[in-house]
Design an enzyme around this catalytic site. Sequence first.
Site, PDB file in Angstrom:
ATOM      1  CG  PHE A  26      44.799  37.343  34.984  1.00 42.31           C
ATOM      2  CD1 PHE A  26      45.604  36.553  35.788  1.00 42.31           C
ATOM      3  CD2 PHE A  26      44.357  38.553  35.458  1.00 42.31           C
ATOM      4  CE1 PHE A  26      45.968  36.981  37.052  1.00 42.31           C
ATOM      5  CE2 PHE A  26      44.705  38.994  36.718  1.00 42.31           C
ATOM      6  CZ  PHE A  26      45.520  38.210  37.525  1.00 42.31           C
ATOM      7  CB  ALA A  60      46.073  41.285  28.845  1.00 43.16           C
ATOM      8  CD  GLU A  62      50.935  35.980  28.805  1.00 36.29           C
ATOM      9  OE1 GLU A  62      51.978  36.369  29.375  1.00 36.29           O
ATOM     10  OE2 GLU A  62      49.792  36.225  29.243  1.00 36.29           O
ATOM     11  CB  CYS A  84      39.087  41.454  32.001  1.00 35.48           C
ATOM     12  SG  CYS A  84      38.459  42.580  33.259  1.00 35.48           S
ATOM     13  CB  ILE A  85      43.920  44.859  32.328  1.00 35.05           C
ATOM     14  CG1 ILE A  85      44.433  43.990  31.171  1.00 35.05           C
ATOM     15  CG2 ILE A  85      45.060  45.276  33.250  1.00 35.05           C
ATOM     16  CD1 ILE A  85      45.203  44.760  30.111  1.00 35.05           C
ATOM     17  CB  ILE A  86      40.805  44.576  37.399  1.00 33.47           C
ATOM     18  CG1 ILE A  86      39.690  43.898  36.591  1.00 33.47           C
ATOM     19  CG2 ILE A  86      40.225  45.408  38.553  1.00 33.47           C
ATOM     20  CD1 ILE A  86      38.896  42.855  37.364  1.00 33.47           C
ATOM     21  CD  GLU A  89      46.571  47.653  47.223  1.00 32.17           C
ATOM     22  OE1 GLU A  89      47.688  47.573  47.772  1.00 32.17           O
ATOM     23  OE2 GLU A  89      45.516  47.313  47.775  1.00 32.17           O
ATOM     24  CG  HIS A  92      51.476  44.116  36.785  1.00 34.88           C
ATOM     25  ND1 HIS A  92      52.575  43.667  36.077  1.00 34.88           N
ATOM     26  CD2 HIS A  92      50.495  43.224  36.543  1.00 34.88           C
ATOM     27  CE1 HIS A  92      52.267  42.558  35.449  1.00 34.88           C
ATOM     28  NE2 HIS A  92      51.001  42.271  35.704  1.00 34.88           N
TER      29      HIS A  92
END
Length: 154
Positions: A26, A60, A62, A84-86, A89, A92
Amino acid sequence: MQDADKGQAASLEGEGLRIGIVQARFNAPLTNQLAQSCLAELESLGVSPKDIKHVTVPGALEVAIVLNAMADSEDYDALIALGCIIRGETYHFELVANESGAGVTRVALDHEVPIANAILTVENEAQAWARAEDKGRDAARVAVEMANLMEELL
């Protein structure tokens, strides 16, 4: 006095170390940059490409289960988590950031294997790009240093 207080230099000699990398797909352009800089740094530290197992997972959340399987195998001196987690809104972001981090930490503690956690948690894509190259390189250095330290301690 502890070794850290003595100014002991970190051992960044990667020759002979076996490293496992789990990369979330992702946000692939960003995680690919993390992986590229991580792999280049591992090589510069002397880790042989044949001693690196690099796998990808969907996201992320997994990452931890595959890190756990790698740790179970006892085939690795250190592991690396890339993702990478962005922030979006919704809630989550918090869920994924908190649970992926907790999962990585749990695997490290349960298996006593060092894991360099380079799962970026950022507000926006610009922040991710500003960090991707350095954090990939940092993850490689942490993995090698901690593998050597654990070998020395155990």
